[in-house]
Design a protein around this motif. Structure first.
Motif, PDB file in Angstrom:
ATOM      1  N   ALA A  80      45.945  44.963  55.738  1.00 26.42           N
ATOM      2  CA  ALA A  80      45.895  44.550  57.149  1.00 26.42           C
ATOM      3  C   ALA A  80      47.146  44.977  57.907  1.00 26.42           C
ATOM      4  CB  ALA A  80      45.719  43.034  57.232  1.00 26.42           C
ATOM      5  N   THR A  81      48.322  44.699  57.358  1.00 23.77           N
ATOM      6  CA  THR A  81      49.550  45.088  58.058  1.00 23.77           C
ATOM      7  C   THR A  81      49.695  46.608  58.094  1.00 23.77           C
ATOM      8  OG1 THR A  81      50.793  44.824  55.997  1.00 23.77           O
ATOM      9  CG2 THR A  81      50.785  42.959  57.524  1.00 23.77           C
ATOM     10  N   GLY A  82      49.215  47.269  57.037  1.00 22.81           N
ATOM     11  CA  GLY A  82      49.291  48.724  57.021  1.00 22.81           C
ATOM     12  C   GLY A  82      48.449  49.351  58.116  1.00 22.81           C
ATOM     13  N   VAL A  83      47.232  48.845  58.300  1.00 16.78           N
ATOM     14  CA  VAL A  83      46.325  49.407  59.308  1.00 16.78           C
ATOM     15  C   VAL A  83      46.786  49.062  60.723  1.00 16.78           C
ATOM     16  CG1 VAL A  83      43.993  49.243  60.240  1.00 16.78           C
ATOM     17  CG2 VAL A  83      44.327  49.500  57.782  1.00 16.78           C
ATOM     18  N   VAL A  84      47.106  47.799  60.954  1.00 19.05           N
ATOM     19  CA  VAL A  84      47.439  47.351  62.307  1.00 19.05           C
ATOM     20  C   VAL A  84      48.702  48.031  62.835  1.00 19.05           C
ATOM     21  CG1 VAL A  84      48.158  45.356  63.671  1.00 19.05           C
ATOM     22  CG2 VAL A  84      46.254  45.140  62.075  1.00 19.05           C
ATOM     23  N   LEU A  85      49.694  48.202  61.986  1.00 19.75           N
ATOM     24  CA  LEU A  85      50.979  48.743  62.434  1.00 19.75           C
ATOM     25  C   LEU A  85      51.105  50.252  62.248  1.00 19.75           C
ATOM     26  CD1 LEU A  85      53.383  45.933  61.162  1.00 19.75           C
ATOM     27  CD2 LEU A  85      52.514  46.302  63.471  1.00 19.75           C
ATOM     28  N   SER A  86      50.053  50.905  61.794  1.00 21.56           N
ATOM     29  CA  SER A  86      50.116  52.355  61.582  1.00 21.56           C
ATOM     30  C   SER A  86      50.493  53.128  62.846  1.00 21.56           C
ATOM     31  CB  SER A  86      48.788  52.860  61.022  1.00 21.56           C
ATOM     32  OG  SER A  86      48.803  54.263  60.882  1.00 21.56           O
ATOM     33  N   PRO A  87      49.881  52.865  64.014  1.00 23.84           N
ATOM     34  CA  PRO A  87      50.293  53.593  65.216  1.00 23.84           C
ATOM     35  C   PRO A  87      51.753  53.347  65.615  1.00 23.84           C
ATOM     36  CG  PRO A  87      48.153  52.556  65.544  1.00 23.84           C
ATOM     37  CD  PRO A  87      48.723  51.986  64.275  1.00 23.84           C
ATOM     38  N   VAL A  88      52.253  52.149  65.338  1.00 23.33           N
ATOM     39  CA  VAL A  88      53.649  51.843  65.672  1.00 23.33           C
ATOM     40  C   VAL A  88      54.587  52.690  64.818  1.00 23.33           C
ATOM     41  CG1 VAL A  88      55.411  50.036  65.734  1.00 23.33           C
ATOM     42  CG2 VAL A  88      53.043  49.502  66.370  1.00 23.33           C
ATOM     43  N   ARG A  89      54.303  52.778  63.528  1.00 19.81           N
ATOM     44  CA  ARG A  89      55.136  53.597  62.644  1.00 19.81           C
ATOM     45  C   ARG A  89      55.057  55.071  63.036  1.00 19.81           C
ATOM     46  NH1 ARG A  89      52.422  50.279  58.975  1.00 19.81           N
ATOM     47  NH2 ARG A  89      51.188  52.029  58.217  1.00 19.81           N
TER      48      ARG A  89
END
Length: 407
Positions: free
Chosen positions: A57-66
């Motif tokens: 979940a954290t990997g998918v949600v924050l992918s664009p931020v990274r």
């Protein structure tokens, strides 16, 4: 195959791609190794599933931020620190999950600790796929060659998803699953550092006054509307694939052949690899956007037809046929995203497509779980094909046109 050899003969292409694949192999090994390690440490599949879900979940949600951080600061200043923190967190998970027998009264604390570490690790997971696709666009300005590079990249990613679990199987034969988690940490750190040290120039987004000027220079295809079709298509493909995995399980169990699941899903991946290689080797006269719509329609029809299979052998053939369109659809989506993005935002554009795909897979699995048992299985297949068919109707006109034949 000579077309792919030409891609790899491009200066710095083979070494850069090899580094990216080494780091991405970590994602092929981590899911299974982490699942097994947490299950051994907690004694609960429920805890293991929850920990893995938090990581995803954290990997998918924050992918664009990274990805935006990489676009702004470049791989060396952004990607390497992410990889270091990520690897340290995976190493901590490996240490925590080595405890096979928790002390009385500490099981809940251990589960919370593993969940927190997994969630933090997902937040820092380096987006190696989007970064590599940005580097491909720098290495190969010719659009036909870029299509081949993206196809090669997609096929390699399919193989990683097959090789990764096999590697974990070998490791857990001789060591604890926690050791496989530690190996995943080493793979991602070494691969990411090697990728960041690549001499290929990275298009860093301008800041300050230069950034404001860059905004004014953007073309109509670089805004959110330009990214709409590839992101929606990736989400639709993800929904179909996520649902198909569960439907294959239901189909084989209904025929009392549960062991057939593995080879049916294997031929799906094999079909995707074959389709991706063939697609990348061809030169297309049509524009990418309408082509993506046609490929999505073909994928939807193939998935709907799979529900009419009379036995597992016919289902395997239908899965192979559907697989032929998976890699070409994703390759085209990434090509459109790359063309739609401003030079300093390519990683973020690719990350949005990747995020949509992963989110779609999760949603597709959940949706299929609700459908199975509630409606007949052939209808389940037809309903899970609807997202791909809807994507075929969402083709913007007059935006981001791409003619690979013209180079």
């Amino acid at each position: 195959m000579s077309t792919y050899a030409a891609v790899l003969r491009t200066p710095h292409a083979a070494s850069t791609f090899g580094a990216a694949l080494l780091g991405r192999l970590s994602y092929g090994t981590l899911s299974l190794s982490l699942l097994l390690a947490v299950k051994d440490a907690s004694g609960s599949f429920a805890v293991a599933g929850t920990v893995l879900a938090l990581f995803g979940a954290t990997g998918v949600v924050l992918s664009p931020v990274r990805a935006a951080m990489i676009d702004r600061y470049g791989p060396r200043r952004a990607l390497v620190p992410m990889a270091v923190v990520y690897a340290v967190l995976l190493a901590a998970l490996a240490v925590v999950t080595r405890e096979e027998h928790a002390a009385p009264g500490t099981a809940g604390t251990s589960a919370v600790l593993m969940g927190a570490l997994a969630a933090l690790a997902g937040a820092f997971a380096p987006p190696l796929g989007p970064t590599m696709r940005t580097l491909w666009s720098q290495l190969l300005p010719d659009r036909r060659m870029l299509q081949r590079a993206y196809s090669l990249d997609g096929v390699a990613e399919e193989l990683i998803l097959v090789v990764g679990p096999l590697l974990v199987g070998v490791l857990v034969t001789y060591a604890q699953p926690a050791a496989a988690v530690a190996v995943s940490a080493v793979l991602v750190l070494v691969g990411t550092v090697a990728l960041a040290l690549s001499p290929v120039p990275f298009p860093v987004r301008a800041t300050g006054e230069g950034r404001r000027k860059g905004r004014g220079a953007r073309t109509p295809g670089t805004g959110p509307r330009g990214l709409g079709q590839p992101v929606l298509a990736a989400a639709g493909i993800g929904l179909c694939l996520g649902g198909l995995d569960l439907l294959v399980v239901a189909f084989t169990e209904d025929r009392h052949q549960p062991g057939a699941v593995a080879w049916v899903l294997a031929v799906l991946s094999a079909g995707s690899a074959v389709g991706g290689l063939a697609y990348g080797a061809l030169s297309w006269r049509s524009a990418a956007r309408p082509r993506l719509a046609v490929i999505c329609a073909a994928l939807g029809v193939a998935l709907a037809a799979a529900g009419l299979a009379p036995n597992v052998y016919a289902l395997g053939a239908a899965a192979a046929m559907a697989g032929l369109f998976v890699a070409p659809a994703l390759t085209t989506a990434y090509l459109i995203a790359d063309e739609s993005a401003a030079p300093g935002a390519r990683t973020r554009a690719g990350a949005w497509v990747n995020t949509a795909l992963n989110a779609g897979i999760s949603g597709g699995t959940a949706s299929a779980g609700l459908l199975v048992g509630a409606v007949p299985l052939p209808l389940c297949f037809a309903l899970m094909a609807v997202p791909a068919l809807l994507c075929a109707t969402a083709t913007p006109r007059g935006t981001g046109r791409l003619d690979l034949k013209s180079g």
